[in-house]
Design a protein around this motif. Structure first.
Motif, mmCIF file in Angstrom:
data_model
loop_
_atom_site.group_PDB
_atom_site.id
_atom_site.type_symbol
_atom_site.label_atom_id
_atom_site.label_comp_id
_atom_site.label_asym_id
_atom_site.label_seq_id
_atom_site.Cartn_x
_atom_site.Cartn_y
_atom_site.Cartn_z
ATOM 1 N N TYR A 1 -9.735 16.143 -8.389
ATOM 2 C CA TYR A 1 -9.141 16.315 -7.067
ATOM 3 C C TYR A 1 -9.994 17.248 -6.193
ATOM 4 C CZ TYR A 1 -5.155 13.783 -8.770
ATOM 5 O OH TYR A 1 -4.361 12.780 -9.287
ATOM 6 N N SER B 1 0.831 -1.207 0.000
ATOM 7 C CA SER B 1 0.000 0.000 0.000
ATOM 8 C C SER B 1 0.858 1.246 0.000
ATOM 9 C CB SER B 1 -0.916 -0.005 1.231
ATOM 10 O OG SER B 1 -1.640 1.202 1.314
ATOM 11 N N SER C 1 -2.008 10.195 -5.171
ATOM 12 C CA SER C 1 -2.627 10.119 -3.847
ATOM 13 C C SER C 1 -2.680 11.479 -3.181
ATOM 14 C CB SER C 1 -1.839 9.145 -2.958
ATOM 15 O OG SER C 1 -0.476 9.510 -2.903
ATOM 16 N N GLU C 2 -1.791 12.384 -3.598
ATOM 17 C CA GLU C 2 -1.813 13.739 -3.028
ATOM 18 C C GLU C 2 -1.089 14.701 -3.963
ATOM 19 O OE1 GLU C 2 -1.593 14.503 1.402
ATOM 20 O OE2 GLU C 2 0.348 15.361 0.806
ATOM 21 N N VAL D 1 -6.369 15.862 -2.610
ATOM 22 C CA VAL D 1 -6.420 14.396 -2.671
ATOM 23 C C VAL D 1 -7.431 14.005 -3.737
ATOM 24 C CG1 VAL D 1 -5.712 14.055 -0.271
ATOM 25 C CG2 VAL D 1 -8.141 14.348 -0.811
ATOM 26 N N THR E 1 2.459 2.181 -3.407
ATOM 27 C CA THR E 1 1.579 2.707 -4.459
ATOM 28 C C THR E 1 1.237 4.181 -4.249
ATOM 29 O OG1 THR E 1 -0.401 1.996 -3.233
ATOM 30 C CG2 THR E 1 0.534 0.443 -4.823
ATOM 31 N N GLU E 2 1.692 4.763 -3.146
ATOM 32 C CA GLU E 2 1.442 6.170 -2.891
ATOM 33 C C GLU E 2 2.190 7.023 -3.919
ATOM 34 O OE1 GLU E 2 0.068 7.951 0.200
ATOM 35 O OE2 GLU E 2 -1.198 6.175 0.167
ATOM 36 N N LYS E 3 1.488 7.911 -4.586
ATOM 37 C CA LYS E 3 2.107 8.800 -5.556
ATOM 38 C C LYS E 3 1.768 10.242 -5.194
ATOM 39 C CE LYS E 3 1.963 5.698 -9.573
ATOM 40 N NZ LYS E 3 1.507 5.590 -10.983
ATOM 41 N N THR E 4 2.790 11.065 -5.051
ATOM 42 C CA THR E 4 2.553 12.460 -4.692
ATOM 43 C C THR E 4 3.238 13.384 -5.695
ATOM 44 O OG1 THR E 4 4.498 12.567 -3.251
ATOM 45 C CG2 THR E 4 2.409 11.878 -2.248
ATOM 46 N N GLU F 1 -13.029 10.813 -4.847
ATOM 47 C CA GLU F 1 -13.457 9.415 -4.907
ATOM 48 C C GLU F 1 -14.691 9.213 -5.769
ATOM 49 O OE1 GLU F 1 -13.922 8.141 -0.898
ATOM 50 O OE2 GLU F 1 -11.774 8.237 -0.435
#
Length: 554
Positions: free
Chosen positions: A221, A64, A248-249, A235, A67-70, A238
């Motif tokens: 976003y 998890s 993700s951010e 963020v 997979t965070e992409k900023t 959804e």
């Protein structure tokens, strides 16, 4: 150089010209410390978990985290939203640029309109248009978007923003399911272009909304954290209707100066720069470490004259100012080739732009011509102090310029020198804010102000004419008024034939060149610089879009 420094008040506090740099430095140090601390704690945690035999849980958490992409981007000029309210001033433009709100139509790369939230837009007659929305669109709060939601959003915008009627002066809006019927007061050939204007974005209206702090939109976003004219953290939405946001951010930060943003990019504090200055672009491009996206747009840099001031009302003084602007030097040296010199009104990339067919009085930087124009008008230096007088009043002018535009600061210095040679004393008044509303302009009451606008962001020649050339338009801060121009603008607004529209736009340009209430001296390009592992941040010629659903980090 004689200067007077001003600071605009925001929420009772002066904007700091160094705070962003200091804050970024603190953030960078803080991130390093936090990363080290987190790494240590994570190692210890993984050791304990491994001893407990919970390998599956550990693998899941590690996957998890991977997979965070900023994305962290910066700009000295393009992230300065004052609120999250799409109906407030120009904040809808920022919210569109951030990827928070969307429109019924969007601007394509060739500056033409195409459907977006709308599935199709059909003209029933000269005043009636039928807009059919796409199915399944939701606001970020989960509420459905239908024609009534569009109608409600626009009604609020029109109640809050005087510019709205200049963008689209409708007679009625009728909502039926996903069908919106727009009836305009006059024939409107450019409605599809108009629907691209961020002021007509679609957002949720409800009693539970604090619009200034957070307004639900339809973009990929949503706002997580916001400090006016400083930064925004976003963020994924959804409930986004048109794909899956890949990051993700996203953090967009305002920088006080070009040195700070250049260093932040080089140090890895940020991964992208929106609309960099010529010096930042040159430095970053020379390293070969970054990608550059650049597209010609309709933006013009210009001087706005305050036509209510006696000295500015004199034709020869305005002409002298126009002669003393070194447009080629500005484009080639100050902007390092990222702008082109302008002697007309609209960019030559537009079918109604350039100088072909126009009678252009000022076609070169010529201090001697400026002096001769003043002499011919009887504006002479009677006391030999180096400054000419008009009716006994020394010709001394104040030029306001925002220091966030590095290129304007340099141009002002050069213009000050050349006008002095012609016998006009120019005082440069630097500000740390943009003069983008009538209230600010009226309060400061400058003789002249340097400014920059997208003149035809949707390809519509009526756009800037409606907001700046017409006598009563909202952005006609200098109170320019010419009945012939007003009549031509009204005619342009109701003419459908494209060739005739281009001709009318040329006629308006000629009137403006004759009157010189504005001096347009350069056309620029949309530019974005970003790391090689970043994608989907292409420069938009409309300047309406930056973060999109396709923006990604590898």
């Amino acid at each position: 150089m004689r200067v007077k420094t001003l600071s605009k008040q925001f929420d009772g506090k002066k904007m700091s010209t160094t705070g962003v740099t200091m804050e970024m430095t603190k953030k960078g140090i803080g991130r390093i410390f936090a990363t080290m601390l987190f790494a240590g704690l994570l190692a210890a945690a993984l050791t304990m978990v491994g001893c407990a035999g919970n390998d599956a849980s550990t693998e899941s958490k590690a996957s998890s985290a991977s997979t965070e992409k900023t994305l962290h981007a910066g700009s000295t000029t393009y992230f300065y939203a004052e609120s999250m309210d799409p109906a407030s001033d120009w904040d809808s433009w920022y919210l569109s640029y951030y990827g928070i709100v969307e429109n019924l139509c969007k601007v394509s790369d060739d500056l033409g309109p195409e459907p977006w939230l709308a599935k199709q837009v059909e003209r029933q007659d000269d005043r009636t248009w039928i807009v059919t929305l796409n199915d399944g669109i939701k606001f970020s709060n989960g509420k459905s978007v239908d024609a009534n939601a569009v109608k409600t959003a626009w009604e609020r915008t029109y109640a809050e923003n005087s510019r709205a009627t200049e963008v689209l002066d409708y007679e009625s809006l009728e909502a039926d399911g996903n069908t919106l019927t727009i009836t305009t007061k006059e024939a409107l050939p450019s409605l599809e272009n108009t629907l691209c204007d961020p002021l007509l974005c679609v957002y949720y209206v409800g009693d539970d909304v604090n619009y200034a702090k957070s307004t639900p939109g339809t973009g990929p976003y949503v706002m997580k954290e916001f400090k006016a004219e400083d930064h925004i953290v976003m963020v994924p939405n959804e409930n986004y209707w048109n794909g899956t946001p890949k990051l993700s951010e996203v953090t967009l930060t305002c920088f006080a100066d070009d040195n700070a943003i250049t260093m932040a990019m080089q140090n890895g504090e940020i991964q992208a720069v929106a609309m960099p200055s010529a010096s930042t672009l040159t430095t970053l491009e020379a390293s070969g470490d970054y990608q550059v996206s650049q597209r010609t747009n309709s933006r013009a840099d210009f001087i706005r004259m305050n036509m209510t001031h006696p000295l500015i009302q004199n034709d020869a003084i305005r002409e002298a100012v126009a002669y003393c602007i070194d447009r080629n030097g500005y484009a080639d040296t100050i902007c390092k080739g990222s702008s082109t010199a302008s002697w007309g009104v609209y960019s030559p990339t537009l079918p109604f732009g350039g100088t072909d067919g126009l009678d252009v009085t000022v076609s070169s930087c010529d201090v001697d011509a400026a002096s001769k124009a003043l002499e011919a008008a009887g504006i002479v230096d009677t006391d030999n102090d180096g400054v000419r007088e008009l009716g006994g009043t020394p010709v001394e002018l104040d030029l306001y310029t925002c220091t966030k535009y590095e290129r304007f600061v340099q141009l002002a210095d050069d213009l000050q020198s050349k006008l002095a040679q012609a016998g006009i004393k120019l005082n440069i008044v630097p500000t740390d804010y943009f003069m983008e509303d009538a209230e600010t302009f009226a309060k400061d009451d400058p003789d002249m102000a340097l400014d920059s606008y997208a003149m035809a962001p949707t390809g519509n020649p009526a756009y800037f004419a409606n907001i700046a050339f017409a006598s009563t338009s909202s952005n006609n801060f200098g109170k320019y008024s010419n009945p012939d121009v007003d009549a031509l603008v009204a005619k342009l607004n109701t003419t459908f034939d494209e060739s005739e529209r281009n001709t009318i736009a040329k006629q308006i340009s000629q009137k403006v060149l004759n009157d010189l209430p504005f001096v347009f001296f350069a056309n620029s390009e949309s530019t974005v610089v970003y790391d090689k592992n970043v994608s989907g941040l292409d420069a938009a010629p409309s300047e309406y879009y930056f973060v999109t659903v396709d923006t990604d980090v590898k």
